[in-house]
Design an enzyme around this catalytic site. Structure first.
Site, PDB file in Angstrom:
ATOM      1  N   ARG A 239       0.850  -1.189   0.000  1.00 44.88           N
ATOM      2  CA  ARG A 239       0.000   0.000   0.000  1.00 44.88           C
ATOM      3  C   ARG A 239       0.888   1.242   0.000  1.00 44.88           C
ATOM      4  NH1 ARG A 239      -3.197  -3.016  -1.458  1.00 44.88           N
ATOM      5  NH2 ARG A 239      -5.237  -3.602  -0.595  1.00 44.88           N
ATOM      6  N   GLU A 268      -3.378   7.327  -6.111  1.00 45.21           N
ATOM      7  CA  GLU A 268      -3.298   6.658  -7.407  1.00 45.21           C
ATOM      8  C   GLU A 268      -4.487   7.036  -8.280  1.00 45.21           C
ATOM      9  OE1 GLU A 268      -0.880   2.764  -5.711  1.00 45.21           O
ATOM     10  OE2 GLU A 268      -3.010   2.583  -6.195  1.00 45.21           O
ATOM     11  N   HIS A 287       0.950   0.033 -10.112  1.00 44.75           N
ATOM     12  CA  HIS A 287       0.072  -0.842  -9.309  1.00 44.75           C
ATOM     13  C   HIS A 287      -0.387  -2.054 -10.130  1.00 44.75           C
ATOM     14  CE1 HIS A 287      -2.811  -0.810  -5.637  1.00 44.75           C
ATOM     15  NE2 HIS A 287      -2.560  -2.046  -6.029  1.00 44.75           N
TER      16      HIS A 287
END
Length: 321
Positions: A239, A268, A287
């Site tokens: 994270r 993000e 990601h």
């Protein structure tokens, strides 16, 4: 039964099938809706009973506007973009996919580390650009190469994914330290459990594999970086909120941290003014650790089972009981 998928593209960009979900009801799939609260979210949900989402938020306002909604099913493990406590008050179940990417996320953590150690992508690019063909020497490298055998890996968060990373690190010849609230026998077979300060002080590479909580937000900050070895490497594909991005940037610029391999950031998609974009020796990917086709198929399969279980009156993987 009406089922709406609000943001299906990242789960299924075209290489999987919604067919099994479509057997359960009248399914509408949107590739993207919104990653922030917007009227279009409630509009698209309409009178659907089941809402499937990944990162499209389901807020109190949306829940109030969609009284027929009874199940919010996440195409992910994380469910923080839903107001799950308010959903519980309104009788709306929230379920997730608790385990799907153990292998690929652990593998990706090691891939980030190996890229830091060898910069394979960079050197491939220079070869294709002609640097090798025109070089005076028969070989070259533009960054120091790092051998991992004999070095120490510290894994913060030693659950399924952390242990997968630990096993691979151990296979590379690394000593593995672990920090976790709940040590277990499978972990003890891979690593030595230590307190956080010991892990930070002794590790050449620090991996973050812990859940995000109020207590560990910005865990990797100036104070804890100071406890780390000079020249340590940081790997985070857990994270983005686990690190203080400015403090990590400063540590990379000063050389306190030799390098970082990151697949997640605090906000993000990444913002253009994120300080990490200016940091040296910082590899950032978008990601994508979770995105192996095999892992996404497991997400699809488990989501279908979550909806089936709800329809059968015996819901599973409920996070707001």
């Amino acid at each position: 039964m009406k089922i709406v998928v609000l943001d299906g593209y990242t789960e299924n960009p075209g290489d999987l099938s919604w067919e099994e979900l479509e057997k359960l009801g009248d399914v509408t799939v949107y590739d993207r809706t919104s990653y922030v609260e917007a009227p279009i979210i409630a509009e698209r949900i309409g009178d659907a009973e089941v809402v499937i989402t990944n990162k499209t938020p389901i807020t109190k306002e949306t829940i109030d506007k969609c009284p027929n909604m009874k199940l919010i099913a996440f195409l992910a493990t994380g469910y923080n973009v839903a107001d799950y406590n308010y959903a519980k008050e309104k009788g709306v179940l929230v379920c997730n996919v608790p385990t799907y990417g153990t292998a690929c996320v652990g593998q990706y953590a090691i891939a980030l580390l190996l890229e830091v150690c060898h910069h394979i992508g960079h050197h491939d690019k220079t070869v294709h650009e002609g640097k090798w063909a025109n070089h005076i020497d028969w070989c070259y490298w533009d960054y120091p190469l790092i051998e991992l055998d004999g070095k120490t890996a510290g894994v913060i968060g030693f659950g399924r994914i952390g242990q997968t990373t630990g096993r691979i690190a151990k296979a590379l010849g690394m000593k593995v330290l672990a920090n976790d609230l709940y040590p277990n026998d499978s972990g003890k077979a891979i690593a030595e459990y230590v307190d956080l300060d010991t892990l930070l002080a002794q590790s050449d590479v620090v991996f973050l594999h812990c859940n995000l909580t109020a207590e560990n937000e910005k865990l990797i900050n100036k104070a804890n970086i100071a406890k780390m070895k000079d020249g340590a490497i940081l790997i985070n594909n857990s994270r983005g909120q686990l690190i203080d991005e400015q403090d990590v940037t400063d540590a990379l610029k000063s050389g306190k941290l030799a390098a970082a391999g990151l697949d997640v950031v605090y906000t993000e998609p990444i913002k253009a003014d994120n300080p990490l974009l200016t940091a040296p020796n910082c590899i950032i990917t978008p990601h994508m650790s979770w995105g192996a086709k095999e892992a996404r198929q497991r997400i699809m399969d488990i989501t279908v089972e979550n909806v089936k279980a709800y329809m059968n009156g015996a819901p599973v993987n409920v996070v707001n009981k």
